[in-house]
Design a protein around this motif. Structure first.
Motif, PDB file in Angstrom:
ATOM      1  N   GLU A 122     -54.869 -30.476 -40.098  1.00 16.85           N
ATOM      2  CA  GLU A 122     -54.779 -32.184 -40.303  1.00 16.85           C
ATOM      3  C   GLU A 122     -54.461 -33.174 -39.806  1.00 16.85           C
ATOM      4  OE1 GLU A 122     -49.960 -32.436 -42.356  1.00 16.85           O
ATOM      5  OE2 GLU A 122     -50.680 -30.917 -41.185  1.00 16.85           O
ATOM      6  N   ALA A 123     -54.163 -34.281 -40.563  1.00 17.03           N
ATOM      7  CA  ALA A 123     -54.869 -35.730 -39.124  1.00 17.03           C
ATOM      8  C   ALA A 123     -52.939 -35.546 -39.436  1.00 17.03           C
ATOM      9  CB  ALA A 123     -55.057 -36.899 -40.370  1.00 17.03           C
ATOM     10  N   MET A 124     -52.458 -35.223 -39.021  1.00 16.66           N
ATOM     11  CA  MET A 124     -50.845 -35.934 -38.477  1.00 16.66           C
ATOM     12  C   MET A 124     -50.301 -36.359 -37.254  1.00 16.66           C
ATOM     13  SD  MET A 124     -47.431 -35.721 -39.117  1.00 16.66           S
ATOM     14  CE  MET A 124     -47.365 -35.413 -40.180  1.00 16.66           C
ATOM     15  N   TRP A 125     -50.595 -37.395 -37.028  1.00 13.68           N
ATOM     16  CA  TRP A 125     -50.774 -38.533 -36.306  1.00 13.68           C
ATOM     17  C   TRP A 125     -50.280 -38.049 -34.895  1.00 13.68           C
ATOM     18  CZ3 TRP A 125     -50.812 -44.447 -36.362  1.00 13.68           C
ATOM     19  CH2 TRP A 125     -49.422 -45.382 -36.789  1.00 13.68           C
ATOM     20  N   THR A 126     -49.195 -38.201 -35.184  1.00 11.68           N
ATOM     21  CA  THR A 126     -48.071 -38.014 -34.532  1.00 11.68           C
ATOM     22  C   THR A 126     -48.246 -37.119 -33.080  1.00 11.68           C
ATOM     23  OG1 THR A 126     -46.372 -37.321 -35.567  1.00 11.68           O
ATOM     24  CG2 THR A 126     -46.290 -39.499 -36.098  1.00 11.68           C
ATOM     25  N   ARG A 127     -48.558 -36.404 -33.406  1.00  8.50           N
ATOM     26  CA  ARG A 127     -48.896 -34.955 -33.130  1.00  8.50           C
ATOM     27  C   ARG A 127     -49.652 -35.256 -32.049  1.00  8.50           C
ATOM     28  NH1 ARG A 127     -46.342 -29.970 -33.908  1.00  8.50           N
ATOM     29  NH2 ARG A 127     -44.964 -29.864 -36.057  1.00  8.50           N
ATOM     30  N   ASN A 183     -41.713 -33.589 -38.478  1.00 12.05           N
ATOM     31  CA  ASN A 183     -42.804 -33.029 -37.477  1.00 12.05           C
ATOM     32  C   ASN A 183     -42.153 -33.395 -36.190  1.00 12.05           C
ATOM     33  OD1 ASN A 183     -46.087 -32.288 -37.695  1.00 12.05           O
ATOM     34  ND2 ASN A 183     -45.314 -32.681 -39.410  1.00 12.05           N
ATOM     35  N   PHE A 184     -41.750 -34.741 -36.518  1.00  9.44           N
ATOM     36  CA  PHE A 184     -40.819 -34.749 -35.301  1.00  9.44           C
ATOM     37  C   PHE A 184     -39.292 -33.386 -34.930  1.00  9.44           C
ATOM     38  CE2 PHE A 184     -37.339 -37.297 -33.294  1.00  9.44           C
ATOM     39  CZ  PHE A 184     -37.509 -37.689 -32.404  1.00  9.44           C
ATOM     40  N   ALA A 185     -38.913 -33.653 -35.384  1.00  7.64           N
ATOM     41  CA  ALA A 185     -37.988 -32.560 -35.390  1.00  7.64           C
ATOM     42  C   ALA A 185     -38.498 -31.377 -34.758  1.00  7.64           C
ATOM     43  CB  ALA A 185     -36.946 -31.427 -36.169  1.00  7.64           C
ATOM     44  N   SER A 186     -39.729 -30.851 -34.909  1.00  4.81           N
ATOM     45  CA  SER A 186     -40.680 -29.299 -34.804  1.00  4.81           C
ATOM     46  C   SER A 186     -40.851 -29.966 -33.283  1.00  4.81           C
ATOM     47  CB  SER A 186     -41.524 -29.406 -35.246  1.00  4.81           C
ATOM     48  OG  SER A 186     -42.402 -28.172 -35.796  1.00  4.81           O
ATOM     49  N   MET A 187     -41.328 -30.756 -32.909  1.00  6.25           N
ATOM     50  CA  MET A 187     -42.014 -31.192 -31.826  1.00  6.25           C
ATOM     51  C   MET A 187     -40.932 -31.381 -30.987  1.00  6.25           C
ATOM     52  SD  MET A 187     -45.246 -34.511 -32.503  1.00  6.25           S
ATOM     53  CE  MET A 187     -44.343 -34.844 -33.352  1.00  6.25           C
ATOM     54  N   GLU A 296     -59.043 -25.409 -34.883  1.00  5.60           N
ATOM     55  CA  GLU A 296     -58.080 -25.735 -34.865  1.00  5.60           C
ATOM     56  C   GLU A 296     -58.240 -27.044 -33.269  1.00  5.60           C
ATOM     57  OE1 GLU A 296     -54.937 -23.759 -35.429  1.00  5.60           O
ATOM     58  OE2 GLU A 296     -55.865 -21.939 -33.196  1.00  5.60           O
ATOM     59  N   CYS A 297     -57.310 -27.514 -33.478  1.00 12.21           N
ATOM     60  CA  CYS A 297     -56.763 -28.756 -32.672  1.00 12.21           C
ATOM     61  C   CYS A 297     -55.368 -28.140 -31.927  1.00 12.21           C
ATOM     62  CB  CYS A 297     -56.619 -30.188 -32.911  1.00 12.21           C
ATOM     63  SG  CYS A 297     -57.455 -31.718 -32.876  1.00 12.21           S
ATOM     64  N   SER A 298     -55.401 -28.290 -31.070  1.00 10.27           N
ATOM     65  CA  SER A 298     -54.383 -27.563 -29.849  1.00 10.27           C
ATOM     66  C   SER A 298     -53.087 -28.746 -30.208  1.00 10.27           C
ATOM     67  CB  SER A 298     -53.900 -27.529 -28.094  1.00 10.27           C
ATOM     68  OG  SER A 298     -54.618 -29.045 -27.977  1.00 10.27           O
ATOM     69  N   GLU A 299     -53.910 -29.951 -30.404  1.00 13.00           N
ATOM     70  CA  GLU A 299     -51.899 -31.221 -30.331  1.00 13.00           C
ATOM     71  C   GLU A 299     -52.077 -29.881 -32.425  1.00 13.00           C
ATOM     72  OE1 GLU A 299     -55.357 -32.775 -28.044  1.00 13.00           O
ATOM     73  OE2 GLU A 299     -54.880 -31.307 -29.488  1.00 13.00           O
ATOM     74  N   MET A 300     -52.320 -29.690 -33.107  1.00 16.56           N
ATOM     75  CA  MET A 300     -51.717 -30.164 -34.599  1.00 16.56           C
ATOM     76  C   MET A 300     -52.326 -28.450 -34.567  1.00 16.56           C
ATOM     77  SD  MET A 300     -49.670 -31.058 -36.217  1.00 16.56           S
ATOM     78  CE  MET A 300     -49.483 -30.455 -38.235  1.00 16.56           C
ATOM     79  N   PRO A 301     -52.221 -27.508 -34.274  1.00 15.20           N
ATOM     80  CA  PRO A 301     -53.242 -25.678 -34.767  1.00 15.20           C
ATOM     81  C   PRO A 301     -52.486 -25.888 -36.403  1.00 15.20           C
ATOM     82  CG  PRO A 301     -50.794 -25.261 -33.627  1.00 15.20           C
ATOM     83  CD  PRO A 301     -51.616 -27.090 -33.620  1.00 15.20           C
ATOM     84  N   HIS A 302     -53.627 -24.803 -36.845  1.00 15.77           N
ATOM     85  CA  HIS A 302     -52.815 -23.741 -37.825  1.00 15.77           C
ATOM     86  C   HIS A 302     -51.777 -24.269 -38.543  1.00 15.77           C
ATOM     87  CE1 HIS A 302     -57.917 -23.363 -38.589  1.00 15.77           C
ATOM     88  NE2 HIS A 302     -57.346 -25.598 -38.320  1.00 15.77           N
ATOM     89  N   SER A 303     -50.791 -23.468 -37.196  1.00 17.46           N
ATOM     90  CA  SER A 303     -49.755 -22.612 -37.701  1.00 17.46           C
ATOM     91  C   SER A 303     -48.766 -23.613 -38.058  1.00 17.46           C
ATOM     92  CB  SER A 303     -49.180 -21.672 -36.517  1.00 17.46           C
ATOM     93  OG  SER A 303     -49.212 -22.366 -35.311  1.00 17.46           O
ATOM     94  N   GLU A 304     -49.324 -24.733 -36.733  1.00 17.87           N
ATOM     95  CA  GLU A 304     -47.543 -25.687 -37.653  1.00 17.87           C
ATOM     96  C   GLU A 304     -48.156 -26.601 -38.871  1.00 17.87           C
ATOM     97  OE1 GLU A 304     -45.008 -26.883 -34.919  1.00 17.87           O
ATOM     98  OE2 GLU A 304     -45.803 -25.091 -34.021  1.00 17.87           O
ATOM     99  N   SER A 305     -48.941 -26.910 -39.058  1.00 21.31           N
ATOM    100  CA  SER A 305     -49.356 -27.167 -40.246  1.00 21.31           C
ATOM    101  C   SER A 305     -48.676 -26.356 -41.514  1.00 21.31           C
ATOM    102  CB  SER A 305     -51.165 -27.883 -40.858  1.00 21.31           C
ATOM    103  OG  SER A 305     -51.306 -28.332 -40.033  1.00 21.31           O
ATOM    104  N   LEU A 306     -48.974 -24.673 -41.504  1.00 19.53           N
ATOM    105  CA  LEU A 306     -48.133 -24.055 -42.446  1.00 19.53           C
ATOM    106  C   LEU A 306     -46.670 -24.148 -42.303  1.00 19.53           C
ATOM    107  CD1 LEU A 306     -50.978 -20.588 -41.396  1.00 19.53           C
ATOM    108  CD2 LEU A 306     -51.100 -22.703 -43.411  1.00 19.53           C
TER     109      LEU A 306
END
Length: 348
Positions: A122-127, A183-187, A296-306
């Motif tokens: 996922e292209a969540m650029w802030t991650r 995503n901010f809260a999650s990070m 997957e990318c470690s910065e935005m792994p699949h588990s985080e998108s889910l």
């Protein structure tokens, strides 16, 4: 161009243009191809941005053996079909946020990609931004003590945009803007959430225009989030600790981080370093992961998108926000689908 990593773009809207400009500014990668649902649109986009190949259908681009990564910049409603099409063609994928309309769609494509050994993110650029790491370093230093609460807001006056107003495009403020606050809260606080309380206001088509979301964590921390498609906000995030607090300037693309002590004195300020557009970081991370044969990318792994989609599914259910056809075709991926189905419109 010789030896540079070749990216193909699906779509010719605003995000596609931003990504094409980003790729043009990078040395190790090139924007090799673009596809639209009409050849005229693709040709115009390619001519404007100096792209070598222009295709009048997505499948034509996906059949090009030189394309190494596909960036999907179509509306939320089209992500599921577009990602499936790319994976069935064996292409690595970077798909814009919100990644899918719901968690089930994401689960299906992630499982297929992992099974086939195909990269997808996922292209969540802030991650991917370096300032994310800087924020974590500040928190880990203990300078504000133990954080127990945060607030975040993101608002733009975009209520007239079809991608916001239309249910058939996966509209509303939540998937377009609220996803950044979540995503901010999650990070900052992670995902060990005990309860979510949410209210919203609607347009005439039942899409959320203002969202207020409160996350209660199992350890007692809280996050209060606001997203608006009607109003401009200060885009700030504030993290409250036992010995001070942190103000993040622009959670959508952190410009600076101010640290305050318990007497409200600013004790540190961290400014964002110069960047191209901010999208280069996710591209670099994807290329590295692909070269390492990761899915997957470690910065935005699949588990985080889910997890983000799980939260948004819950919020939508609480507020009775639905999208037509979002549950269609999520039982399995038919490997003959790439060759048999007509291409979906991308609503550009």
């Amino acid at each position: 161009m010789f030896g540079r990593f070749k990216v193909g773009i699906l779509g010719t809207g605003r995000m596609a243009e931003l990504m094409a400009m980003t790729l043009k500014s990078m040395r190790s990668v090139t924007c090799y191809a673009v596809a639209s649902r009409t050849k005229e649109s693709a040709d115009s986009f390619a001519s404007k941005l100096g792209i070598k190949k222009a295709y009048g259908s997505y499948k034509e681009l996906l059949k090009d053996p030189k394309v190494e990564l596909v960036y999907i910049a179509t509306p939320h409603s089209e992500h599921f079909n577009n990602v499936k099409m790319a994976l069935l063609a064996g292409k690595n994928v970077l798909c814009e946020k919100a990644f899918m309309l719901n968690e089930k769609q994401a689960e299906l494509v992630f499982n297929y990609a992992e099974e086939k050994g195909i990269f997808i993110s996922e292209a969540m650029w802030t991650r991917f931004h370096p300032m994310r790491k800087k924020l974590q370093e500040i928190l880990d230093s203990g300078v504000i003590g133990e954080p127990s609460m945060l607030t975040a807001s993101l608002g733009y006056n975009v209520a007239s945009k079809d991608r916001i107003t239309k249910p058939e495009l996966g509209g509303g403020a939540l998937l377009d803007l609220g996803v950044y606050t979540l995503n901010f809260a999650s990070m900052v606080f992670g995902n060990d959430v005990d309860d979510i309380i949410s209210v919203c206001t609607y347009n005439d088509e039942g899409m959320d225009m203002n969202d207020s979301i409160t996350l209660k964590y199992k350890d007692g921390r809280m996050a209060v989030l606001n997203a608006s498609a009607l109003s401009m906000s200060d885009r700030s995030g504030v993290i409250y600790g036992s010995k001070g607090y942190i103000i993040v300037d622009n959670i959508n693309n952190i410009e600076g981080i101010s640290v305050y002590d318990e007497n409200h004195n600013e004790v540190a300020y961290h400014k964002r370093h110069r960047q191209k557009t901010g999208y280069e970081y996710e591209v670099d991370a994807c290329i590295k992961a692909i070269q390492q044969k990761l899915t997957e990318c470690s910065e935005m792994p699949h588990s985080e998108s889910l997890m983000m989609l799980k939260f948004m599914d819950f919020i939508r259910k609480r507020n009775d926000i639905t999208f037509p056809g979002e549950w269609n075709g999520i039982d399995e991926i038919d490997e003959d689908e790439f060759y048999d189905e007509a291409e979906e419109d991308d609503f550009e």
